[in-house]
Design a protein around this motif. Structure first.
Motif, PDB file in Angstrom:
ATOM      1  N   LEU A  60       0.908  -1.092   0.007  1.00  7.93           N
ATOM      2  CA  LEU A  60       0.192  -0.051   0.103  1.00  7.93           C
ATOM      3  C   LEU A  60       1.001   1.346  -0.053  1.00  7.93           C
ATOM      4  O   LEU A  60       1.896   1.360   0.845  1.00  7.93           O
ATOM      5  N   LEU A  61       0.614   2.215  -0.857  1.00  6.07           N
ATOM      6  CA  LEU A  61       1.492   3.521  -0.886  1.00  6.07           C
ATOM      7  C   LEU A  61       0.222   4.505  -0.600  1.00  6.07           C
ATOM      8  O   LEU A  61      -0.470   4.566  -1.313  1.00  6.07           O
ATOM      9  N   PHE A  62       0.923   5.565   0.104  1.00 12.69           N
ATOM     10  CA  PHE A  62       0.018   6.565   0.243  1.00 12.69           C
ATOM     11  C   PHE A  62       0.624   7.810   0.772  1.00 12.69           C
ATOM     12  O   PHE A  62       1.766   7.743   1.258  1.00 12.69           O
ATOM     13  N   TYR A  63      -0.013   9.139   0.763  1.00 15.04           N
ATOM     14  CA  TYR A  63       0.565  10.314   1.041  1.00 15.04           C
ATOM     15  C   TYR A  63      -0.697  11.309   1.452  1.00 15.04           C
ATOM     16  O   TYR A  63      -1.583  11.541   0.799  1.00 15.04           O
ATOM     17  N   PRO A  64      -0.364  12.272   2.307  1.00 15.35           N
ATOM     18  CA  PRO A  64      -1.096  13.268   2.754  1.00 15.35           C
ATOM     19  C   PRO A  64      -1.142  14.307   1.488  1.00 15.35           C
ATOM     20  O   PRO A  64       0.194  14.759   1.223  1.00 15.35           O
ATOM     21  N   VAL A  72       5.454  12.763   0.649  1.00 15.39           N
ATOM     22  CA  VAL A  72       6.200  11.914   1.066  1.00 15.39           C
ATOM     23  C   VAL A  72       5.469  10.869   1.024  1.00 15.39           C
ATOM     24  O   VAL A  72       4.687  10.626   1.870  1.00 15.39           O
ATOM     25  N   VAL A  73       5.814   9.710   0.432  1.00  9.76           N
ATOM     26  CA  VAL A  73       4.801   8.763   0.147  1.00  9.76           C
ATOM     27  C   VAL A  73       5.394   7.615   1.144  1.00  9.76           C
ATOM     28  O   VAL A  73       6.771   7.048   1.192  1.00  9.76           O
ATOM     29  N   GLU A  74       4.569   6.991   1.905  1.00  5.99           N
ATOM     30  CA  GLU A  74       4.673   5.721   2.688  1.00  5.99           C
ATOM     31  C   GLU A  74       4.442   4.557   1.819  1.00  5.99           C
ATOM     32  O   GLU A  74       3.399   4.531   1.102  1.00  5.99           O
ATOM     33  N   ARG A  75       5.534   3.660   1.799  1.00  6.64           N
ATOM     34  CA  ARG A  75       5.330   2.378   1.229  1.00  6.64           C
ATOM     35  C   ARG A  75       5.316   1.333   2.216  1.00  6.64           C
ATOM     36  O   ARG A  75       6.095   1.098   2.847  1.00  6.64           O
ATOM     37  N   ILE A  76       4.164   0.846   2.164  1.00  4.25           N
ATOM     38  CA  ILE A  76       3.825  -0.326   3.312  1.00  4.25           C
ATOM     39  C   ILE A  76       3.912  -1.662   2.701  1.00  4.25           C
ATOM     40  O   ILE A  76       2.856  -2.037   1.849  1.00  4.25           O
ATOM     41  N   THR A  91      -3.889  -1.097   8.490  1.00  5.85           N
ATOM     42  CA  THR A  91      -4.411  -0.137   9.218  1.00  5.85           C
ATOM     43  C   THR A  91      -3.325   0.676   9.594  1.00  5.85           C
ATOM     44  O   THR A  91      -2.215   0.447  10.099  1.00  5.85           O
ATOM     45  N   TRP A  92      -3.451   2.118   9.447  1.00  3.92           N
ATOM     46  CA  TRP A  92      -2.722   3.049   9.631  1.00  3.92           C
ATOM     47  C   TRP A  92      -3.082   3.707  11.129  1.00  3.92           C
ATOM     48  O   TRP A  92      -4.096   4.366  11.411  1.00  3.92           O
ATOM     49  N   TYR A 107      -4.006   7.324  -2.160  1.00  3.85           N
ATOM     50  CA  TYR A 107      -3.469   6.014  -1.874  1.00  3.85           C
ATOM     51  C   TYR A 107      -3.589   5.354  -3.332  1.00  3.85           C
ATOM     52  O   TYR A 107      -4.569   5.363  -4.016  1.00  3.85           O
ATOM     53  N   TRP A 108      -2.593   4.079  -3.195  1.00  6.72           N
ATOM     54  CA  TRP A 108      -2.999   3.010  -4.291  1.00  6.72           C
ATOM     55  C   TRP A 108      -2.117   1.814  -3.935  1.00  6.72           C
ATOM     56  O   TRP A 108      -1.657   1.713  -2.701  1.00  6.72           O
ATOM     57  N   TRP A 109      -2.331   0.776  -4.634  1.00 11.38           N
ATOM     58  CA  TRP A 109      -1.916  -0.721  -4.216  1.00 11.38           C
ATOM     59  C   TRP A 109      -0.909  -1.198  -5.502  1.00 11.38           C
ATOM     60  O   TRP A 109      -1.195  -0.802  -6.654  1.00 11.38           O
ATOM     61  N   GLU A 110      -0.160  -1.723  -4.941  1.00 13.89           N
ATOM     62  CA  GLU A 110       0.877  -2.491  -5.984  1.00 13.89           C
ATOM     63  C   GLU A 110       0.947  -3.895  -5.529  1.00 13.89           C
ATOM     64  O   GLU A 110       0.857  -4.148  -4.531  1.00 13.89           O
TER      65      GLU A 110
END
Length: 380
Positions: A60-64, A72-76, A91-92, A107-110
């Protein structure tokens, strides 16, 4: 046929060089969903289905979406059971950080299959809304005001103040907003503090400029009629100022200009502010504008009032002496990335040092400020 020929040549070149691009995995994503437990957590969910090899990894990738900051993208990386169809969820946890109510997220999924092929979903947007309350919302295209468990008359009163503030400030600054403003009114400090990891009891509200959001704490009922016409235009001014002066490679405008304009834009009589500024000028306690930066120093009621009074008086002097167009030009110069001295020279024809001496003389100060020393450059 030129386009087809170029594609063929590009593919042939890639094959000859041994770096043929890997085709994306044949994967589809179900429409996502979120579970909002503001301010503690936000859960993202979807299902990915592969028409080819099993899915073995996912992220999961997301950023405000801050309009005035580089994302600043978080990659989980997600835990999953490999297969043709996989449930994806994350769950963030936000209970230990400041989260902005209504903050927009992208956000988006890979995913990757066992053949090493990757696929990516489209991008989605969600707001991390404060779902603790049943909000009543008043809104136009450029503005929304949120409050809960208050009389409708209070909402209408507050919204009319906000609309008038937007109209007046558009006229003052000579331009409109880049993106809409949202105002949230909380009923108590406790409601406000719950979405912060830490917050001082001296805080009465905050402006989250990159999101165009401001949150304020309503005072006791007896003070609201006088408080709202001050704080709502004041905070709108901060949002407006930040939007108009922001430049990704520019200089931060001085605090005195930002705060002075915010006080100037309040719908209230500020004659007492001018009295304070003239009094400190007369007895030799006037501070140079160059000292009024940052947060105006450690909290001290008398020092704070003086800093705000001086800042307000400098804005009044600017407008009365040079006019609204000079202010609009100054704001525009900051928006173009100019430093303070260059911005003042472009808008007023003088640097900040000359401006503050003229301001001090206008206030009745006994003597002008000493010039800022210039470093000597010796020949080599």
């Amino acid at each position: 046929h030129l386009g087809l020929r170029l594609l063929f040549l590009a593919g042939l070149t890639a094959m000859l060089l041994g770096n043929t691009p890997t085709p994306p995995a044949p994967v589809s994503f179900d429409p996502p969903s979120t579970i909002n437990r503001f301010p503690d957590s936000l859960t993202f969910k979807t299902t990915a289905q592969s028409q080819g090899a099993p899915i073995v990894e996912a992220w999961l990738l997301f950023y405000p979406r801050d309009e005035m900051a580089t994302p600043v993208v978080e990659r989980i990386q997600l835990d999953l059971q490999a297969g043709q169809v996989v449930e994806l969820a994350y769950t963030w946890e936000t209970g230990d950080r400041l989260v902005v109510p209504g903050m927009p997220l992208v956000y988006w999924w890979e995913v990757e299959d066992s053949d090493g092929r990757r696929a990516r979903s489209e991008e989605y947007a969600v707001r991390y809304e404060d779902t603790r309350f049943d909000w009543r919302v008043y809104e136009t295209e450029d503005l929304s005001l949120w409050l809960h468990d208050q009389p409708e008359s209070l909402g209408e009163f507050a919204f009319s103040i906000a609309q008038e503030a937007l109209r007046a400030q558009a006229e003052l600054y000579g331009t409109s907003l880049r993106f809409p403003i949202r105002i949230l009114l909380y009923n108590s400090f406790n409601e406000f503090a719950q979405y912060h990891a830490r917050v001082s009891e001296n805080v009465g509200g905050e402006a989250y400029t990159g999101f165009g959001i401001t949150a304020q704490i309503l005072p006791s009922e007896s003070h609201r009629q006088s408080w709202l016409p001050q704080v709502i235009p004041h905070e709108i001014s901060h949002l407006y100022f930040r939007q108009l002066t922001f430049h990704p490679a520019g200089h931060e405008p001085p605090s005195w200009l930002n705060e002075g304009l915010s006080v100037y834009n309040e719908q209230a009589d500020q004659s007492h502010m001018m009295q304070i500024a003239r009094a400190v000028a007369a007895d030799g306690r006037l501070r140079p504008l160059t000292a009024l930066s940052g947060s105006f120093g450690p909290y001290d009621p008398e020092g704070f009032y003086q800093a705000y009074a001086e800042s307000y008086s400098a804005v009044v002097f600017l407008l009365e002496t040079y006019g609204a167009q000079a202010l609009a030009d100054l704001i525009q110069a900051y928006g173009q990335g100019l430093s303070t001295d260059k911005a003042f020279k472009a808008a007023l024809g003088m640097d900040l040092g000359a401006f503050q001496n003229a301001w001090a003389e206008w206030l009745g100060a006994a003597q002008p400020f000493a010039p800022t020393p210039t470093a000597l450059v010796w020949p080599t």
